[in-house]
Design a protein around this motif. Structure first.
Motif, mmCIF file in Angstrom:
data_model
loop_
_atom_site.group_PDB
_atom_site.id
_atom_site.type_symbol
_atom_site.label_atom_id
_atom_site.label_comp_id
_atom_site.label_asym_id
_atom_site.label_seq_id
_atom_site.Cartn_x
_atom_site.Cartn_y
_atom_site.Cartn_z
ATOM 1 N N MET A 16 10.642 8.676 2.015
ATOM 2 C CA MET A 16 11.109 7.293 2.073
ATOM 3 C C MET A 16 12.632 7.303 2.218
ATOM 4 O O MET A 16 13.318 8.057 1.529
ATOM 5 C CB MET A 16 10.714 6.539 0.803
ATOM 6 C CG MET A 16 11.041 5.062 0.838
ATOM 7 S SD MET A 16 10.592 4.178 -0.693
ATOM 8 C CE MET A 16 8.813 4.356 -0.686
ATOM 9 N N SER A 17 13.136 6.462 3.094
ATOM 10 C CA SER A 17 14.587 6.381 3.283
ATOM 11 C C SER A 17 15.219 5.543 2.173
ATOM 12 O O SER A 17 14.553 4.730 1.525
ATOM 13 C CB SER A 17 14.914 5.750 4.635
ATOM 14 O OG SER A 17 14.591 4.366 4.608
ATOM 15 N N GLY A 19 17.308 3.196 2.670
ATOM 16 C CA GLY A 19 17.265 1.803 3.132
ATOM 17 C C GLY A 19 15.949 1.124 2.809
ATOM 18 O O GLY A 19 15.929 -0.017 2.324
ATOM 19 N N GLU A 20 14.850 1.802 3.085
ATOM 20 C CA GLU A 20 13.534 1.234 2.779
ATOM 21 C C GLU A 20 13.370 1.054 1.269
ATOM 22 O O GLU A 20 12.900 0.013 0.807
ATOM 23 C CB GLU A 20 12.418 2.135 3.316
ATOM 24 C CG GLU A 20 11.030 1.616 2.990
ATOM 25 C CD GLU A 20 9.915 2.569 3.396
ATOM 26 O OE1 GLU A 20 8.757 2.272 3.054
ATOM 27 O OE2 GLU A 20 10.196 3.609 4.033
ATOM 28 N N PHE A 21 13.754 2.065 0.509
ATOM 29 C CA PHE A 21 13.661 1.996 -0.944
ATOM 30 C C PHE A 21 14.482 0.831 -1.487
ATOM 31 O O PHE A 21 13.995 0.041 -2.293
ATOM 32 C CB PHE A 21 14.148 3.317 -1.541
ATOM 33 C CG PHE A 21 14.186 3.341 -3.041
ATOM 34 C CD1 PHE A 21 13.014 3.343 -3.778
ATOM 35 C CD2 PHE A 21 15.392 3.374 -3.720
ATOM 36 C CE1 PHE A 21 13.035 3.379 -5.175
ATOM 37 C CE2 PHE A 21 15.437 3.419 -5.103
ATOM 38 C CZ PHE A 21 14.258 3.412 -5.824
ATOM 39 N N GLU A 23 15.460 -1.895 0.004
ATOM 40 C CA GLU A 23 14.858 -3.183 0.380
ATOM 41 C C GLU A 23 13.643 -3.506 -0.488
ATOM 42 O O GLU A 23 13.498 -4.622 -0.976
ATOM 43 C CB GLU A 23 14.455 -3.151 1.857
ATOM 44 C CG GLU A 23 13.911 -4.485 2.354
ATOM 45 C CD GLU A 23 13.602 -4.447 3.838
ATOM 46 O OE1 GLU A 23 12.613 -5.078 4.235
ATOM 47 O OE2 GLU A 23 14.349 -3.774 4.585
ATOM 48 N N ARG A 24 12.786 -2.516 -0.698
ATOM 49 C CA ARG A 24 11.560 -2.752 -1.472
ATOM 50 C C ARG A 24 11.840 -2.990 -2.953
ATOM 51 O O ARG A 24 11.105 -3.730 -3.602
ATOM 52 C CB ARG A 24 10.597 -1.592 -1.282
ATOM 53 C CG ARG A 24 10.042 -1.546 0.147
ATOM 54 C CD ARG A 24 9.122 -0.388 0.389
ATOM 55 N NE ARG A 24 7.947 -0.467 -0.469
ATOM 56 C CZ ARG A 24 7.025 0.477 -0.552
ATOM 57 N NH1 ARG A 24 7.135 1.571 0.165
ATOM 58 N NH2 ARG A 24 5.996 0.328 -1.352
ATOM 59 N N VAL A 54 7.655 0.840 -6.874
ATOM 60 C CA VAL A 54 7.788 1.210 -5.457
ATOM 61 C C VAL A 54 7.454 2.686 -5.236
ATOM 62 O O VAL A 54 6.799 3.031 -4.247
ATOM 63 C CB VAL A 54 9.216 0.881 -4.957
ATOM 64 C CG1 VAL A 54 9.490 1.530 -3.614
ATOM 65 C CG2 VAL A 54 9.412 -0.626 -4.884
#
Length: 78
Positions: A16-17, A19-21, A23-24, A54
């Motif tokens: 997981m990046s 950025g994704e982390f 955001e979530r 997450v």
């Protein structure tokens, strides 16, 4: 520092990046960097809960207590 943050390990395990982390979880990437680099002075339980949700992990997977080296000279005595 006696508390080591292991977010990077859990992100790598899940591919997981940041950025994704971020955001979530509901954080900015800059705040995730502060946590990852151990510069945070505190973490809200609601944030810790969101990170665990997450990542599907427990708080102990993200935070680890490591004893200071008592034999090492303090920065004031170097």
């Amino acid at each position: 520092m006696p508390i080591v943050v292991r977010i990077d390990v859990e992100l790598a395990r899940r591919k997981m990046s940041v950025g994704e982390f971020a955001e979530r979880v509901g954080l900015t990437p800059a705040n995730v960097a502060v946590l990852k680099n151990g510069r945070a002075k505190a973490v809200r339980f609601s944030t810790l809960e969101a990170m665990c949700r997450v990542l599907g992990c427990q708080p102990g997977d993200l935070l680890e207590y490591v004893e200071d080296d008592v034999d090492a000279p303090s920065p004031m005595h170097r």
